[in-house]
Design a protein around this motif. Sequence first.
Motif, mmCIF file in Angstrom:
data_model
loop_
_atom_site.group_PDB
_atom_site.id
_atom_site.type_symbol
_atom_site.label_atom_id
_atom_site.label_comp_id
_atom_site.label_asym_id
_atom_site.label_seq_id
_atom_site.Cartn_x
_atom_site.Cartn_y
_atom_site.Cartn_z
ATOM 1 N N LEU A 29 0.839 -1.201 0.000
ATOM 2 C CA LEU A 29 0.000 0.000 0.000
ATOM 3 C C LEU A 29 0.870 1.245 0.000
ATOM 4 N N ARG A 30 1.938 1.255 0.799
ATOM 5 C CA ARG A 30 2.824 2.425 0.844
ATOM 6 C C ARG A 30 3.493 2.648 -0.508
ATOM 7 N N GLN A 31 3.959 1.553 -1.125
ATOM 8 C CA GLN A 31 4.687 1.696 -2.377
ATOM 9 C C GLN A 31 3.774 2.178 -3.499
ATOM 10 N N THR A 32 2.572 1.642 -3.578
ATOM 11 C CA THR A 32 1.648 2.105 -4.618
ATOM 12 C C THR A 32 1.232 3.555 -4.357
ATOM 13 N N ALA A 33 1.114 3.931 -3.085
ATOM 14 C CA ALA A 33 0.791 5.325 -2.772
ATOM 15 C C ALA A 33 1.902 6.260 -3.235
ATOM 16 N N GLU A 34 3.152 5.884 -3.003
ATOM 17 C CA GLU A 34 4.271 6.705 -3.485
ATOM 18 C C GLU A 34 4.203 6.886 -4.996
ATOM 19 N N ILE A 35 3.951 5.797 -5.704
ATOM 20 C CA ILE A 35 3.932 5.848 -7.174
ATOM 21 C C ILE A 35 2.814 6.756 -7.665
ATOM 22 N N LEU A 36 1.605 6.572 -7.139
ATOM 23 C CA LEU A 36 0.464 7.357 -7.599
ATOM 24 C C LEU A 36 0.613 8.829 -7.224
ATOM 25 N N ALA A 37 1.051 9.104 -6.002
ATOM 26 C CA ALA A 37 1.195 10.499 -5.574
ATOM 27 C C ALA A 37 2.260 11.214 -6.379
ATOM 28 N N GLY A 38 3.365 10.539 -6.658
ATOM 29 C CA GLY A 38 4.424 11.155 -7.451
ATOM 30 C C GLY A 38 4.021 11.388 -8.888
ATOM 31 N N CYS A 66 0.521 11.818 -10.033
ATOM 32 C CA CYS A 66 -0.582 12.797 -10.068
ATOM 33 C C CYS A 66 -1.190 12.827 -8.683
ATOM 34 N N CYS A 67 -0.798 13.793 -7.888
ATOM 35 C CA CYS A 67 -1.204 13.824 -6.487
ATOM 36 C C CYS A 67 -2.716 13.973 -6.343
ATOM 37 N N SER A 68 -3.360 14.675 -7.268
ATOM 38 C CA SER A 68 -4.809 14.855 -7.179
ATOM 39 C C SER A 68 -5.536 13.530 -7.326
ATOM 40 N N THR A 69 -5.119 12.726 -8.308
ATOM 41 C CA THR A 69 -5.740 11.411 -8.482
ATOM 42 C C THR A 69 -5.448 10.526 -7.278
ATOM 43 N N TRP A 70 -4.201 10.547 -6.810
ATOM 44 C CA TRP A 70 -3.869 9.777 -5.606
ATOM 45 C C TRP A 70 -4.764 10.174 -4.453
ATOM 46 N N PHE A 71 -4.975 11.478 -4.247
ATOM 47 C CA PHE A 71 -5.710 11.938 -3.076
ATOM 48 C C PHE A 71 -7.173 11.503 -3.129
ATOM 49 N N PRO A 79 3.287 8.266 2.937
ATOM 50 C CA PRO A 79 4.038 7.802 1.767
ATOM 51 C C PRO A 79 4.004 8.774 0.592
ATOM 52 N N ALA A 80 2.933 9.561 0.471
ATOM 53 C CA ALA A 80 2.851 10.527 -0.625
ATOM 54 C C ALA A 80 3.993 11.535 -0.567
ATOM 55 N N VAL A 81 4.469 11.852 0.636
ATOM 56 C CA VAL A 81 5.594 12.775 0.787
ATOM 57 C C VAL A 81 6.814 12.237 0.053
ATOM 58 N N PHE A 82 7.084 10.952 0.213
ATOM 59 C CA PHE A 82 8.239 10.351 -0.443
ATOM 60 C C PHE A 82 8.022 10.268 -1.959
ATOM 61 N N GLY A 83 6.792 10.007 -2.379
ATOM 62 C CA GLY A 83 6.514 9.919 -3.808
ATOM 63 C C GLY A 83 6.724 11.244 -4.520
ATOM 64 N N ILE A 84 6.247 12.327 -3.923
ATOM 65 C CA ILE A 84 6.413 13.640 -4.549
ATOM 66 C C ILE A 84 7.872 14.074 -4.498
ATOM 67 N N ALA A 85 8.552 13.774 -3.404
ATOM 68 C CA ALA A 85 9.979 14.107 -3.333
ATOM 69 C C ALA A 85 10.758 13.381 -4.420
ATOM 70 N N GLU A 86 10.468 12.102 -4.632
ATOM 71 C CA GLU A 86 11.141 11.342 -5.691
ATOM 72 C C GLU A 86 10.863 11.954 -7.057
ATOM 73 N N ALA A 87 9.628 12.356 -7.303
ATOM 74 C CA ALA A 87 9.277 12.960 -8.591
ATOM 75 C C ALA A 87 10.035 14.266 -8.792
#
Length: 348
Positions: free
Chosen positions: A64-73, A75-80, A233-241
Amino acid sequence: MTDTAHPLVTRARRLAAELLVPEAERVDQEGVPASHIEAVKRSGLLGVVAPVEYGGSGAPPAVLRQTAEILAGACCSTWFVQTQHHTPVQTLAQSELSVRERLLGPLSRGEQLSGVAYAHLRSHPRVPVRVRRAGDGWRFDGTVPWYTGWGLNDVMLLAGVTDADEVLFAFVEARDQPGMRASAPLRLAALTAARTVSLELAGLRVPDEAVALRTPYERWAPGDRARTLNANPAVFGIAEAALALLDEEPAGPLRARLADVRRRAYALADHPVPHERAEERLAARAQAFEVLGAATTAAVVAGGGRAMALTSRAQRLAREGLFLLVQGQTPETRRAHLRALAEGASGA
């Protein structure tokens, strides 16, 4: 099978690469389209932690954390919008009430998307939404300040507080109806695309069979508090992006810092007692935001004047990072984050 090889991780990466990333800047300005939600539904990602016997994947929290990172990085709106769905699924999975059999299957299989309307419970002892007995059901009155996914969700998990100081969660259709009216979509500095509204409740009637949880507030609150202590996890996804927009020289040290904070934050999230080591969790949460801010700022600096255009990926990621600073915030996390910022400034 390792987490990185999990089929849902592969699907999330494919969805991000083929749809979410190419459309992210347009979505940021125009709104999350229903077609994005349909793609998420088809992917199986809505059932990532749902019980297998109800059509979900029953994947571990790391997936769940890993997929959240991917989706948030991507398109954060779709992830949210879609991330709201997992709380209703988990609530139903733990419920022994009749609504479980009616909704857990459709939600686990991604046939329906659920939103949530319960963050206002964190303002207790103030009660923005009051619930009272009304015949063989319940009456909701008050204001839900924030509800995300309006026009995209099929149902919502709505919460209020009873006169006996119980929290009551019930499922209702996510549409205007007698007793519930949505505001116009809120214009926000970031994630306006996620279709957030406020809801006015004036005698909304909900039958007993729609109730998923009824428990004393003092019993519910510690579990909610524990969830807010951990890094998102979204924090890490956006940082990676954001780091992906930089050359390796500036990105390398930030990437190493990000990996270290992520490792510590996720180790704490996996601790068997959710409410223990609270100070460590809050410190890791604040450090994750520190790296996120550095990464998105670096992306804007590297982008130069072009980063001020609304079509700029760096600028979008920076605004999304600001949004995450306050998303899911509680008085406790706010104090801890402000303290970390003050200590960082004094030590500079």
